[in-house]
Design a protein around this motif. Sequence first.
Motif, PDB file in Angstrom:
ATOM      1  N   THR A  42       0.840  -1.202   0.000  1.00  0.00           N
ATOM      2  CA  THR A  42       0.000   0.000   0.000  1.00  0.00           C
ATOM      3  C   THR A  42       0.875   1.252   0.000  1.00  0.00           C
ATOM      4  O   THR A  42       0.364   2.372  -0.036  1.00  0.00           O
ATOM      5  CB  THR A  42      -0.905   0.033   1.246  1.00  0.00           C
ATOM      6  OG1 THR A  42      -0.073  -0.123   2.402  1.00  0.00           O
ATOM      7  CG2 THR A  42      -1.947  -1.059   1.194  1.00  0.00           C
ATOM      8  N   LYS A  43       2.193   1.056   0.061  1.00  0.00           N
ATOM      9  CA  LYS A  43       3.123   2.192   0.113  1.00  0.00           C
ATOM     10  C   LYS A  43       3.064   2.997  -1.189  1.00  0.00           C
ATOM     11  O   LYS A  43       2.901   2.426  -2.262  1.00  0.00           O
ATOM     12  CB  LYS A  43       4.536   1.623   0.298  1.00  0.00           C
ATOM     13  CG  LYS A  43       5.497   2.555   0.964  1.00  0.00           C
ATOM     14  CD  LYS A  43       6.759   1.773   1.355  1.00  0.00           C
ATOM     15  CE  LYS A  43       7.966   2.656   1.245  1.00  0.00           C
ATOM     16  NZ  LYS A  43       9.219   1.922   1.334  1.00  0.00           N
ATOM     17  N   LYS A  44       3.212   4.319  -1.059  1.00  0.00           N
ATOM     18  CA  LYS A  44       3.246   5.178  -2.264  1.00  0.00           C
ATOM     19  C   LYS A  44       4.571   5.926  -2.293  1.00  0.00           C
ATOM     20  O   LYS A  44       4.942   6.568  -1.308  1.00  0.00           O
ATOM     21  CB  LYS A  44       2.125   6.219  -2.209  1.00  0.00           C
ATOM     22  CG  LYS A  44       0.745   5.678  -2.484  1.00  0.00           C
ATOM     23  CD  LYS A  44       0.367   5.854  -3.939  1.00  0.00           C
ATOM     24  CE  LYS A  44      -1.096   5.456  -4.150  1.00  0.00           C
ATOM     25  NZ  LYS A  44      -1.441   5.313  -5.560  1.00  0.00           N
ATOM     26  N   ILE A  45       5.253   5.853  -3.419  1.00  0.00           N
ATOM     27  CA  ILE A  45       6.464   6.644  -3.628  1.00  0.00           C
ATOM     28  C   ILE A  45       6.033   8.007  -4.158  1.00  0.00           C
ATOM     29  O   ILE A  45       5.310   8.089  -5.158  1.00  0.00           O
ATOM     30  CB  ILE A  45       7.399   5.960  -4.657  1.00  0.00           C
ATOM     31  CG1 ILE A  45       7.813   4.552  -4.178  1.00  0.00           C
ATOM     32  CG2 ILE A  45       8.609   6.842  -4.964  1.00  0.00           C
ATOM     33  CD1 ILE A  45       8.591   4.518  -2.895  1.00  0.00           C
ATOM     34  N   ARG A  46       6.488   9.071  -3.488  1.00  0.00           N
ATOM     35  CA  ARG A  46       6.193  10.432  -3.988  1.00  0.00           C
ATOM     36  C   ARG A  46       7.355  10.854  -4.879  1.00  0.00           C
ATOM     37  O   ARG A  46       8.476  11.060  -4.406  1.00  0.00           O
ATOM     38  CB  ARG A  46       5.996  11.393  -2.810  1.00  0.00           C
ATOM     39  CG  ARG A  46       4.645  11.172  -2.109  1.00  0.00           C
ATOM     40  CD  ARG A  46       4.506  12.037  -0.863  1.00  0.00           C
ATOM     41  NE  ARG A  46       4.653  13.451  -1.173  1.00  0.00           N
ATOM     42  CZ  ARG A  46       3.673  14.238  -1.619  1.00  0.00           C
ATOM     43  NH1 ARG A  46       2.473  13.740  -1.829  1.00  0.00           N
ATOM     44  NH2 ARG A  46       3.892  15.513  -1.862  1.00  0.00           N
ATOM     45  N   PHE A  58       7.140   8.506 -20.157  1.00  0.00           N
ATOM     46  CA  PHE A  58       7.170   7.483 -19.106  1.00  0.00           C
ATOM     47  C   PHE A  58       5.852   7.438 -18.337  1.00  0.00           C
ATOM     48  O   PHE A  58       5.038   8.360 -18.424  1.00  0.00           O
ATOM     49  CB  PHE A  58       8.388   7.710 -18.202  1.00  0.00           C
ATOM     50  CG  PHE A  58       9.640   7.275 -18.924  1.00  0.00           C
ATOM     51  CD1 PHE A  58      10.239   6.064 -18.608  1.00  0.00           C
ATOM     52  CD2 PHE A  58      10.161   8.022 -19.970  1.00  0.00           C
ATOM     53  CE1 PHE A  58      11.337   5.624 -19.319  1.00  0.00           C
ATOM     54  CE2 PHE A  58      11.260   7.589 -20.687  1.00  0.00           C
ATOM     55  CZ  PHE A  58      11.855   6.390 -20.362  1.00  0.00           C
ATOM     56  N   SER A  59       5.652   6.361 -17.583  1.00  0.00           N
ATOM     57  CA  SER A  59       4.322   6.128 -17.008  1.00  0.00           C
ATOM     58  C   SER A  59       4.404   5.785 -15.524  1.00  0.00           C
ATOM     59  O   SER A  59       3.685   4.924 -15.048  1.00  0.00           O
ATOM     60  CB  SER A  59       3.613   5.023 -17.789  1.00  0.00           C
ATOM     61  OG  SER A  59       4.489   3.972 -18.075  1.00  0.00           O
ATOM     62  N   PHE A  60       5.284   6.498 -14.823  1.00  0.00           N
ATOM     63  CA  PHE A  60       5.416   6.264 -13.383  1.00  0.00           C
ATOM     64  C   PHE A  60       4.060   6.413 -12.675  1.00  0.00           C
ATOM     65  O   PHE A  60       3.754   5.690 -11.738  1.00  0.00           O
ATOM     66  CB  PHE A  60       6.403   7.273 -12.775  1.00  0.00           C
ATOM     67  CG  PHE A  60       7.785   7.228 -13.360  1.00  0.00           C
ATOM     68  CD1 PHE A  60       8.656   6.196 -13.029  1.00  0.00           C
ATOM     69  CD2 PHE A  60       8.228   8.220 -14.229  1.00  0.00           C
ATOM     70  CE1 PHE A  60       9.944   6.151 -13.552  1.00  0.00           C
ATOM     71  CE2 PHE A  60       9.512   8.176 -14.751  1.00  0.00           C
ATOM     72  CZ  PHE A  60      10.375   7.148 -14.421  1.00  0.00           C
ATOM     73  N   ASN A  65       1.846   2.114  -6.918  1.00  0.00           N
ATOM     74  CA  ASN A  65       2.613   2.530  -5.743  1.00  0.00           C
ATOM     75  C   ASN A  65       3.367   3.830  -5.960  1.00  0.00           C
ATOM     76  O   ASN A  65       4.376   4.086  -5.289  1.00  0.00           O
ATOM     77  CB  ASN A  65       3.593   1.423  -5.330  1.00  0.00           C
ATOM     78  CG  ASN A  65       2.876   0.147  -4.975  1.00  0.00           C
ATOM     79  OD1 ASN A  65       2.958  -0.835  -5.710  1.00  0.00           O
ATOM     80  ND2 ASN A  65       2.127   0.181  -3.900  1.00  0.00           N
ATOM     81  N   CYS A  66       2.908   4.640  -6.906  1.00  0.00           N
ATOM     82  CA  CYS A  66       3.623   5.888  -7.180  1.00  0.00           C
ATOM     83  C   CYS A  66       2.642   7.044  -7.395  1.00  0.00           C
ATOM     84  O   CYS A  66       1.622   6.883  -8.068  1.00  0.00           O
ATOM     85  CB  CYS A  66       4.494   5.722  -8.423  1.00  0.00           C
ATOM     86  SG  CYS A  66       5.368   7.224  -8.877  1.00  0.00           S
ATOM     87  N   THR A  67       2.996   8.186  -6.800  1.00  0.00           N
ATOM     88  CA  THR A  67       2.273   9.426  -7.084  1.00  0.00           C
ATOM     89  C   THR A  67       3.279  10.420  -7.633  1.00  0.00           C
ATOM     90  O   THR A  67       4.319  10.651  -7.003  1.00  0.00           O
ATOM     91  CB  THR A  67       1.704  10.025  -5.774  1.00  0.00           C
ATOM     92  OG1 THR A  67       0.815   9.071  -5.214  1.00  0.00           O
ATOM     93  CG2 THR A  67       0.976  11.330  -6.027  1.00  0.00           C
ATOM     94  N   VAL A  68       3.019  10.978  -8.792  1.00  0.00           N
ATOM     95  CA  VAL A  68       3.886  12.056  -9.282  1.00  0.00           C
ATOM     96  C   VAL A  68       3.438  13.331  -8.574  1.00  0.00           C
ATOM     97  O   VAL A  68       2.360  13.870  -8.843  1.00  0.00           O
ATOM     98  CB  VAL A  68       3.851  12.177 -10.818  1.00  0.00           C
ATOM     99  CG1 VAL A  68       4.636  13.405 -11.273  1.00  0.00           C
ATOM    100  CG2 VAL A  68       4.431  10.917 -11.454  1.00  0.00           C
TER     101      VAL A  68
END
Length: 407
Positions: A42-46, A58-60, A65-68
């Motif tokens: 459930t972790k999100k990388i900022r 790109f499609s991060f 698990n990623c928020t731009v």
Amino acid sequence: MNVRRRDILYGSGAWASGLGARGRGVALAPAAQVGRPAPVSTKKIRLAVVGGGFGTQFSFHEHPNCTVAAVADLREDRRRALSQTFRCDNVYPSLEKLLEAERGLDAIAIFTGAPDHYRHVEASMRRGLHVYCAVPAVFTLEEAAKLKALKENTGLRYMMGETSYYRPGCIHARTLLASGALGEIFYSELNYYHDRGDLDKLVADKTSRFYEPGGARSWRWGLPPLHYPTHCLGFIVGVTGERIRTVSALGWGTSHPWLDENAYGNRFWNESALMQTDKGHMVRCNVFWLVGEDGERAQWYGSNGTLYMANNGLHGDLFRARNQGAKPVKYPDYLNDPMIPPPMRHASGHGGSYVFLSAEFINALIEDREPAVDVYKALAMTVPGIVGHESARKGGERLTVPAFDRV
Ligand SMILES: NC(=O)c1ccc[n+]([C@@H]2O[C@H](COP(=O)([O-])OP(=O)(O)OC[C@H]3O[C@@H](n4cnc5c(N)ncnc54)[C@H](O)[C@@H]3O)[C@@H](O)[C@H]2O)c1
């Protein structure tokens, strides 16, 4: 060749122990995570994304698990493009302003001009961010030493976004090497051909990527071919894990403003290098800017067989075992590989590699491990070209390539 891919990569631990590569003296190949499920978390990388040209491919943001969380570019049009692509309205006019003001980021993806990469990576790591950076990693040997020290001193993650690494041919070469079908890869031919087109238009067309919007020449103008070697070297460092130890290169140029006046003192359109690896293997690496061909491709010659990537309509992807005829290669369904989270399973550029690269960076951060193209591989894919260009300037003198591996 009757080996399932998952078995090759993970089944018996043979890959990790080195037993999977049957060729004598063949270095360990990186698992590259292909075939391994993306983490469930459930972790999100900022993440911040900087550089709104190539960076918008790109499609991060599609990774669960990623928020731009922030984007930046010096140019207004590029800021708009970043904001739209990543659906992010937290927009900065420069990387420097972003680093100064933004709090709560975990990581940054850098797509600025190649000669700025080290400087921008350093500024970002000094702010405690994990870094994804487009190729090449560095421009000088001094920067290579500093990048290695920076990564080791901070303990942050660093990944170089080498697209060749996740081309289907390259993934398949890793698989064939592990199965023993190639045997020992004793020689490889690596090509990166990117023709500059009409030479008069190259000078006159101020809207091209060789000029900045204000009319100044961009960093691409006169770029020494071997300062951009990673699309080639990704095919050998990214397959066998070997390191280049010596290089002898030659260059060819003509009289043209692109070569007569550039920031690098570069006189060559095209450079061709012969390299030797730490396992005694031979590598022929071409980077050409003026050529009636295009593409990034390799052919790997092994003691048991040869794998050819498709060549510009001349032939498709082929494998030829010794004493047998060439057979067409049918790749597995890499687009639906489990390492790519389902929302990211769509076509992308450079042989479908962008979704792999975006996924791998975020997966690695979530799993708290080094990404597939870590700082050591990044430098091993970059530094031989810097030395190779120096060799070409010296008329082909055979030069030693310094090592930048973990000691
Ligand atoms: N296949 C591949 O791996 C591949 C393909 C294309 C490009 N690239 C790499 O990606 C990078 C970007 O390529 P591109 O074609 O978009 O280059 P580009 O020169 O068109 O774009 C670079 C962008 O970075 C911005 N920038 C520069 N300094 C900045 C700063 N301090 N703060 C914020 N923004 C800044 C510029 O305004 C520009 O929009 C290059 O390093 C290139 O080598 C790799």
